[in-house]
Design a protein around this motif. Structure first.
Motif, PDB file in Angstrom:
ATOM      1  N   GLN A  78      -3.877 -51.771  19.873  1.00 58.44           N
ATOM      2  CA  GLN A  78      -4.369 -52.825  20.759  1.00 58.44           C
ATOM      3  C   GLN A  78      -5.559 -53.561  20.137  1.00 58.44           C
ATOM      4  O   GLN A  78      -5.618 -54.798  20.114  1.00 58.44           O
ATOM      5  CB  GLN A  78      -4.762 -52.194  22.116  1.00 58.44           C
ATOM      6  N   GLU A  79      -6.486 -52.744  19.635  1.00 53.41           N
ATOM      7  CA  GLU A  79      -7.688 -53.308  19.023  1.00 53.41           C
ATOM      8  C   GLU A  79      -7.318 -54.138  17.784  1.00 53.41           C
ATOM      9  O   GLU A  79      -7.843 -55.237  17.582  1.00 53.41           O
ATOM     10  CB  GLU A  79      -8.598 -52.140  18.612  1.00 53.41           C
ATOM     11  N   LYS A 106      -4.577 -55.624  17.240  1.00 53.96           N
ATOM     12  CA  LYS A 106      -3.907 -56.840  17.682  1.00 53.96           C
ATOM     13  C   LYS A 106      -4.941 -57.904  18.063  1.00 53.96           C
ATOM     14  O   LYS A 106      -4.822 -59.067  17.685  1.00 53.96           O
ATOM     15  CB  LYS A 106      -3.009 -56.502  18.886  1.00 53.96           C
ATOM     16  N   SER A 107      -5.972 -57.484  18.799  1.00 53.28           N
ATOM     17  CA  SER A 107      -6.926 -58.513  19.230  1.00 53.28           C
ATOM     18  C   SER A 107      -7.786 -59.008  18.064  1.00 53.28           C
ATOM     19  O   SER A 107      -8.166 -60.183  18.045  1.00 53.28           O
ATOM     20  CB  SER A 107      -7.763 -58.038  20.425  1.00 53.28           C
ATOM     21  N   GLU A 157      -5.594 -61.544  16.387  1.00 52.85           N
ATOM     22  CA  GLU A 157      -5.572 -62.806  17.145  1.00 52.85           C
ATOM     23  C   GLU A 157      -6.754 -63.690  16.778  1.00 52.85           C
ATOM     24  O   GLU A 157      -6.629 -64.896  16.632  1.00 52.85           O
ATOM     25  CB  GLU A 157      -5.577 -62.524  18.661  1.00 52.85           C
ATOM     26  N   ARG A 158      -7.913 -63.053  16.612  1.00 57.94           N
ATOM     27  CA  ARG A 158      -9.111 -63.810  16.230  1.00 57.94           C
ATOM     28  C   ARG A 158      -8.921 -64.548  14.912  1.00 57.94           C
ATOM     29  O   ARG A 158      -9.539 -65.576  14.670  1.00 57.94           O
ATOM     30  CB  ARG A 158     -10.314 -62.867  16.092  1.00 57.94           C
ATOM     31  N   ALA A 162      -0.056 -61.208  15.273  1.00 53.89           N
ATOM     32  CA  ALA A 162      -0.939 -60.204  15.857  1.00 53.89           C
ATOM     33  C   ALA A 162      -0.134 -59.011  16.367  1.00 53.89           C
ATOM     34  O   ALA A 162      -0.559 -57.855  16.236  1.00 53.89           O
ATOM     35  CB  ALA A 162      -1.763 -60.819  16.983  1.00 53.89           C
TER      36      ALA A 162
END
Ligand code: GDP
Ligand code: MN
Length: 382
Positions: free
Chosen positions: A29-30, A32-33, A36-37, A65
């Motif tokens: 999850q981390e 992925k974010s 995204e950045r 992502a």
């Protein structure tokens, strides 16, 4: 003390060395974010302290992502093995870094050349994952630049080395600046080695450090409070990390005889005798001078956490360290931990007689000399 890549990058950034954007994650999850950045196109890199990581499957270029998240989830908890590290290392974290378009990959490293008594830069236009082969097969492709301790690094010398190393002319100006910054980082951080591989020339003409390995001199850590957190996280072996937390001098080796002694010299002699008796030590552990029972107990406990240990050899020469204190610690450890392994003990010097009496009650195997202790241990395991 080796730093993880994500820690090495932070250090380099502080000295102005350009690195691609990125952050560290310990779950999908981390990751992925973070991806995204950076617009989704990132590279996910296992944070393990071993060479050959890319070839071991620990580096992946992804285009979204989601993909970054999925790959991270797969990678965390996995053991990566490489030629440089056949035992393998478990991945706990990944670096999610901005993906760059690489045109060519250079190699640059700085470390101490002991035979020349000077720091040396090694520079090559043939960076990337096969640098070991380049070094073995065409060492002339790696230019060496020694740093004169009186004069430091001069621009003209760096330029000559970059030409000799065949670095693309478009990258030379930036490489010159990077080399100056690397040298400052190396000196001011008390590093023993900084290696950038690859130092990448991107398709839009920028040079960035796309991978970094840094080792710091742990004897200089007292001058660097900024690296205290790094130190806790950087042991290559989990037991060495545990030992560091307990303040015990411990080095993991690859045999099966656990060795505990007081004083580095005595421990080394014990390792030699174990080898002479045909076995290999599983570790090097120095309980230090003046050890009390609870410290000895701690040391025994630590060695027994190593599952490859089949027998324990304790070799104590009582000087300031009292033999009876050591004996008490050993007996306490055996009772508290329910130890089943054979333990051979040799104690000489201060309070050796009391020590022997204490040990005799606890079913330990006494030995009169180091040689005898080593051969008893060897027989017990064989
Ligand atoms: P190592 O195997 O542990 O040295 O891992 P590296 O971080 O050096 O990555 C291995 C290889 O992956 C590099 O030599 C590059 O060829 C490639 N690589 C790493 N990051 C990127 C990136 O952002 N873009 C591209 N195109 N390739 C990358
Ligand atoms: Mn690399």
């Amino acid at each position: 003390m080796k730093l993880h890549e994500y820690q090495s990058r932070e250090l380099l950034e502080r000295f102005g060395v350009p690195v691609p954007g990125g952050d560290v994650a310990d779950n999908g999850q981390e990751a992925k974010s973070i991806a995204e950045r950076f617009g989704g196109a990132v590279v996910v890199k296992a944070q393990v302290l071993m060479g050959g990581r890319g070839k071991a499957g620990g580096v992946k270029l992804v285009s979204s992502a989601e993909e970054a998240g999925v790959f991270t989830q797969e990678l965390i908890g996995k053991t990566l093995k490489s030629i440089q590290n056949p035992q393998g290392m478990v991945v706990e974290r990944v670096l999610v870094a901005e993906r760059i378009d690489i045109e060519s990959e250079f190699y640059v490293a700085v470390l101490l050349d002991r035979s020349e008594q000077k720091d040396v830069f090694m520079i090559s236009a043939r960076g990337g994952m096969d640098i070991e082969e380049v070094a073995a097969e065409s060492p002339e492709a790696i230019a060496k630049l020694h740093v004169d301790p009186k004069w430091g690094l001069c621009d003209y010398e760096i330029r000559a080395a970059l030409v000799q190393a065949n670095i693309d002319s478009r990258a030379r100006g930036q490489m010159l600046q990077i080399i100056h910054k690397l040298y400052r980082a190396y000196r001011e951080s008390d590093a023993t080695m900084i290696e950038i591989n690859p130092c990448a020339l991107t398709t839009d003409g920028k040079v960035v450090a796309a991978d970094a390995k840094i080792a710091l001199d742990e004897n200089a850590l007292f001058r660097h409070s900024e690296y205290a957190a790094v130190a806790d996280d950087s042991a290559e072996d989990p037991l060495e990390a545990e030992a560091a937390r307990r303040g015990i001098a411990y080095v993991k080796l690859d045999g099966d005889v656990g060795v505990i002694g007081n004083g580095a010299g005595l421990v080394m002699l014990t390792l030699d005798e174990v080898a002479r008796a045909g076995r290999k030590a599983a570790n090097f552990l120095d309980v230090g001078g003046g050890a009390q029972a609870d410290r000895v107990r701690d040391c025994v406990e630590l060695v027994l956490m190593d599952k490859s240990v089949k027998a324990l050899l304790i070799n104590i020469f009582g000087g300031i360290t009292r033999g009876d204190e050591v004996a008490k610690g050993v007996v306490e450890a055996i009772h508290q931990l329910g130890v089943k392994l054979p333990i051979v003990v040799r104690v000489e010097g201060t309070n050796a007689e009391q020590a022997k009496a204490i040990l005799a009650e606890a079913n330990l195997i006494p030995a009169g000399s180091v040689q005898e202790a080593a051969s008893k241990v060897a027989e017990l395991i064989a």
